[in-house]
Design an enzyme around this catalytic site. Structure first.
Site, PDB file in Angstrom:
ATOM      1  N   MET A   1      63.429  34.946  48.941  1.00  0.00           N
ATOM      2  CA  MET A   1      62.564  34.556  50.048  1.00  0.00           C
ATOM      3  C   MET A   1      63.413  34.350  51.299  1.00  0.00           C
ATOM      4  O   MET A   1      64.331  33.525  51.302  1.00  0.00           O
ATOM      5  CB  MET A   1      61.844  33.250  49.687  1.00  0.00           C
ATOM      6  CG  MET A   1      60.831  33.439  48.573  1.00  0.00           C
ATOM      7  SD  MET A   1      60.329  31.866  47.900  1.00  0.00           S
ATOM      8  CE  MET A   1      59.207  31.277  49.131  1.00  0.00           C
ATOM      9  N   ALA A   2      63.036  35.126  52.329  1.00  0.00           N
ATOM     10  CA  ALA A   2      63.777  35.051  53.584  1.00  0.00           C
ATOM     11  C   ALA A   2      63.719  33.626  54.132  1.00  0.00           C
ATOM     12  O   ALA A   2      62.653  33.013  54.180  1.00  0.00           O
ATOM     13  CB  ALA A   2      63.171  36.026  54.585  1.00  0.00           C
ATOM     14  N   GLN A  54      67.756  42.062  47.602  1.00  0.00           N
ATOM     15  CA  GLN A  54      66.520  42.745  47.993  1.00  0.00           C
ATOM     16  C   GLN A  54      66.686  43.434  49.339  1.00  0.00           C
ATOM     17  O   GLN A  54      67.169  42.824  50.291  1.00  0.00           O
ATOM     18  CB  GLN A  54      65.353  41.761  48.084  1.00  0.00           C
ATOM     19  CG  GLN A  54      64.040  42.506  48.322  1.00  0.00           C
ATOM     20  CD  GLN A  54      62.865  41.589  48.555  1.00  0.00           C
ATOM     21  OE1 GLN A  54      62.829  40.879  49.547  1.00  0.00           O
ATOM     22  NE2 GLN A  54      61.893  41.623  47.659  1.00  0.00           N
ATOM     23  N   CYS A  84      56.168  42.323  51.487  1.00  0.00           N
ATOM     24  CA  CYS A  84      56.184  41.410  52.633  1.00  0.00           C
ATOM     25  C   CYS A  84      55.128  41.802  53.658  1.00  0.00           C
ATOM     26  O   CYS A  84      55.092  42.946  54.107  1.00  0.00           O
ATOM     27  CB  CYS A  84      57.563  41.427  53.281  1.00  0.00           C
ATOM     28  SG  CYS A  84      57.652  40.293  54.656  1.00  0.00           S
ATOM     29  N   LYS A 123      59.188  45.082  44.311  1.00  0.00           N
ATOM     30  CA  LYS A 123      58.254  43.967  44.525  1.00  0.00           C
ATOM     31  C   LYS A 123      57.076  44.497  45.338  1.00  0.00           C
ATOM     32  O   LYS A 123      57.274  45.070  46.404  1.00  0.00           O
ATOM     33  CB  LYS A 123      58.987  42.856  45.300  1.00  0.00           C
ATOM     34  CG  LYS A 123      58.091  41.816  45.950  1.00  0.00           C
ATOM     35  CD  LYS A 123      57.804  40.672  45.004  1.00  0.00           C
ATOM     36  CE  LYS A 123      56.853  39.647  45.590  1.00  0.00           C
ATOM     37  NZ  LYS A 123      57.273  39.024  46.810  1.00  0.00           N
ATOM     38  N   GLY A 185      52.536  34.523  42.411  1.00  0.00           N
ATOM     39  CA  GLY A 185      51.505  34.074  43.325  1.00  0.00           C
ATOM     40  C   GLY A 185      50.843  32.802  42.861  1.00  0.00           C
ATOM     41  O   GLY A 185      50.177  32.774  41.824  1.00  0.00           O
ATOM     42  N   GLY A 208      57.812  31.174  43.837  1.00  0.00           N
ATOM     43  CA  GLY A 208      58.291  31.134  45.218  1.00  0.00           C
ATOM     44  C   GLY A 208      58.184  29.732  45.790  1.00  0.00           C
ATOM     45  O   GLY A 208      59.026  28.863  45.552  1.00  0.00           O
ATOM     46  N   ARG A 209      57.073  29.495  46.495  1.00  0.00           N
ATOM     47  CA  ARG A 209      56.963  28.255  47.285  1.00  0.00           C
ATOM     48  C   ARG A 209      57.036  26.995  46.444  1.00  0.00           C
ATOM     49  O   ARG A 209      57.503  25.959  46.922  1.00  0.00           O
ATOM     50  CB  ARG A 209      55.653  28.291  48.088  1.00  0.00           C
ATOM     51  CG  ARG A 209      55.702  29.315  49.207  1.00  0.00           C
ATOM     52  CD  ARG A 209      54.337  29.629  49.740  1.00  0.00           C
ATOM     53  NE  ARG A 209      53.493  30.235  48.714  1.00  0.00           N
ATOM     54  CZ  ARG A 209      52.197  30.470  48.850  1.00  0.00           C
ATOM     55  NH1 ARG A 209      51.596  30.149  49.962  1.00  0.00           N
ATOM     56  NH2 ARG A 209      51.510  31.022  47.864  1.00  0.00           N
TER      57      ARG A 209
HETATM   58  C1  LIG Z   1      59.001  31.644  53.584  1.00  0.00           C
HETATM   59  C2  LIG Z   1      58.752  32.816  52.678  1.00  0.00           C
HETATM   60  C3  LIG Z   1      59.639  33.863  52.667  1.00  0.00           C
HETATM   61  C4  LIG Z   1      59.421  34.956  51.835  1.00  0.00           C
HETATM   62  N1  LIG Z   1      60.318  35.966  51.824  1.00  0.00           N
HETATM   63  C5  LIG Z   1      60.174  36.991  50.956  1.00  0.00           C
HETATM   64  C6  LIG Z   1      61.159  38.020  50.866  1.00  0.00           C
HETATM   65  O1  LIG Z   1      62.161  38.021  51.579  1.00  0.00           O
HETATM   66  N2  LIG Z   1      60.961  38.992  49.940  1.00  0.00           N
HETATM   67  C7  LIG Z   1      59.860  39.011  49.121  1.00  0.00           C
HETATM   68  O2  LIG Z   1      59.745  39.899  48.279  1.00  0.00           O
HETATM   69  N3  LIG Z   1      58.919  38.062  49.202  1.00  0.00           N
HETATM   70  C8  LIG Z   1      59.057  37.065  50.088  1.00  0.00           C
HETATM   71  N4  LIG Z   1      58.116  36.070  50.140  1.00  0.00           N
HETATM   72  C9  LIG Z   1      56.954  36.140  49.224  1.00  0.00           C
HETATM   73  C10 LIG Z   1      57.272  35.418  47.912  1.00  0.00           C
HETATM   74  O3  LIG Z   1      58.296  36.078  47.234  1.00  0.00           O
HETATM   75  C11 LIG Z   1      56.046  35.363  47.003  1.00  0.00           C
HETATM   76  O4  LIG Z   1      55.654  36.674  46.683  1.00  0.00           O
HETATM   77  C12 LIG Z   1      54.871  34.641  47.629  1.00  0.00           C
HETATM   78  O5  LIG Z   1      55.282  33.476  48.314  1.00  0.00           O
HETATM   79  C13 LIG Z   1      53.834  34.250  46.568  1.00  0.00           C
HETATM   80  O6  LIG Z   1      54.424  33.499  45.538  1.00  0.00           O
HETATM   81  P1  LIG Z   1      54.348  31.869  45.498  1.00  0.00           P
HETATM   82  O7  LIG Z   1      52.892  31.510  45.532  1.00  0.00           O
HETATM   83  O8  LIG Z   1      55.027  31.508  44.219  1.00  0.00           O
HETATM   84  O9  LIG Z   1      55.064  31.376  46.721  1.00  0.00           O
HETATM   85  C14 LIG Z   1      58.285  34.993  50.989  1.00  0.00           C
HETATM   86  C15 LIG Z   1      57.388  33.921  51.013  1.00  0.00           C
HETATM   87  C16 LIG Z   1      57.600  32.841  51.841  1.00  0.00           C
HETATM   88  C17 LIG Z   1      56.608  31.714  51.842  1.00  0.00           C
END
Ligand SMILES: Cc1cc2nc3c(=O)[nH]c(=O)nc-3n(C[C@H](O)[C@H](O)[C@H](O)COP(=O)(O)O)c2cc1C
Length: 312
Positions: A1-2, A54, A84, A123, A185, A208-209
């Protein structure tokens, strides 16, 4: 996650039970890698294996070159971002915008898989928009191009982060391919992880979050899946120690000035779960010095353990 999964946070998540962690998305355009931001995203010092990088972009040859250069620098898995929704990425037809153009998806996947000897993963989201959930088609395409595993976020590109993730398309994707599928998700608890795995048949979950400010979620999920029982939440003393270690790692990795700025969001996430955390966060965000951050957090936790003891 960026902006989240930098090296200090990846170390911490692995320590807390994550089986695999992915570095922050890196642009495929290597002419931009000289920036400090990109340079820091490419540091993998002492990173537990496998080191997973990634890349994001829309040009097959550029992505292939980026994959090759990263493999040369020690990446052991290359992940391609087609998930993304951010405008900055999509304006350049990258990230999830690519899901609209299946021919380009195939060109990209073939080019990257052929460019490196290490496994290439992908992804994606469930599709472009709710009327065009082409996740199954893209997944089949990915498998036929030699993609080693697939992570799927249960929303479409058009959904952004709105609404709730849906797992029916994930189940259909899992049934359509034989490569490992990671379900992603809105998974924010051990019970949710188990339910999503049962519903989709996925091989793993991707968090992720929910790991922000709560890296112990990995061991909680791992324990629940293995033992069928919930682990107790980490004691306050452990949260304090983890947070102070995380803070020190951020200061060391980014340097004290930038590290102190970056620490604010992480500390905010941890504090959101603690009594009085919101108020203390406002105070914490006014502190610029790394040393004072450590001091203020230590005091906050001292106070917290005193009131917890009194209450007990
Ligand atoms: C701040 C932020 C940065 C993210 N950066 C990336 C990223 O760089 N690459 C990616 O594949 N997904 C990125 N995502 C998406 C997450 O990998 C994930 O698919 C998405 O947040 C849903 O999962 P979660 O509900 O567990 O957060 C990002 C999400 C957030 C909130």
């Amino acid at each position: 996650m960026a902006g989240v999964t930098d090296l200090p946070f990846r170390h911490l998540c692995r320590r807390m039970g994550a089986g695999l962690v992915v570095a922050e998305m890196l642009t495929a355009d290597h002419r931009l890698w000289h920036t400090r931001k990109s340079q820091l995203r490419m540091v993998h010092a002492d990173e537990p294996e496998p080191r997973m990088v990634q890349i994001a972009g829309g040009d097959p040859q550029m992505l292939a070159e980026a994959a090759r250069l990263n493999a040369e620098r020690g990446a052991q898995i290359i992940d391609i971002n087609m998930g993304c929704p951010a405008k900055k990425v999509c304006n350049k037809a990258a990230g999830s915008a690519l899901l609209k153009d299946e021919a380009l998806v195939a060109d990209i996947l073939n080019a990257v898989v052929q460019a490196v000897d290490v496994p290439v993963t992908l992804k994606i989201r469930t599709g472009w928009c709710q009327d065009s959930r082409n996740g199954v088609t893209v997944a089949r395409l990915a498998e036929s191009c030699g993609i080693a595993a697939l992570a799927v976020h249960g929303r479409t590109r058009a959904d952004g982060f709105r609404g709730e993730a849906e797992y029916d398309t994930l189940a259909a994707i899992k049934a359509a391919v034989s490569i490992p599928v990671f379900a992603n998700g809105d998974i924010d608890s051990p019970a949710k992880a188990a339910a999503v795995l049962a519903h989709t048949g996925a091989d793993a979950v991707m968090i992720g979050r929910a790991a922000q400010g709560r890296p112990w979620i990995f061991r909680e999920i791992d324990h629940y899946l293995r033992e069928g029982k919930l682990l107790s939440p980490p004691p306050l003393a452990e949260v304090r120690q983890l947070l102070l270690e995380h803070l020190a790692a951020l200061h060391a990795f980014y340097g004290k000035e930038q590290g102190a700025r970056i620490a604010r969001k992480h500390v905010g996430w941890y504090l959101a779960q603690q009594p009085g955390g919101q108020n203390f966060r406002k105070e914490f965000n006014t502190i610029d010095s790394a040393e004072q951050q450590v001091e203020a957090l230590s005091k906050y936790f001292n106070h917290l353990s005193e009131i917890t003891e009194v209450a007990a």
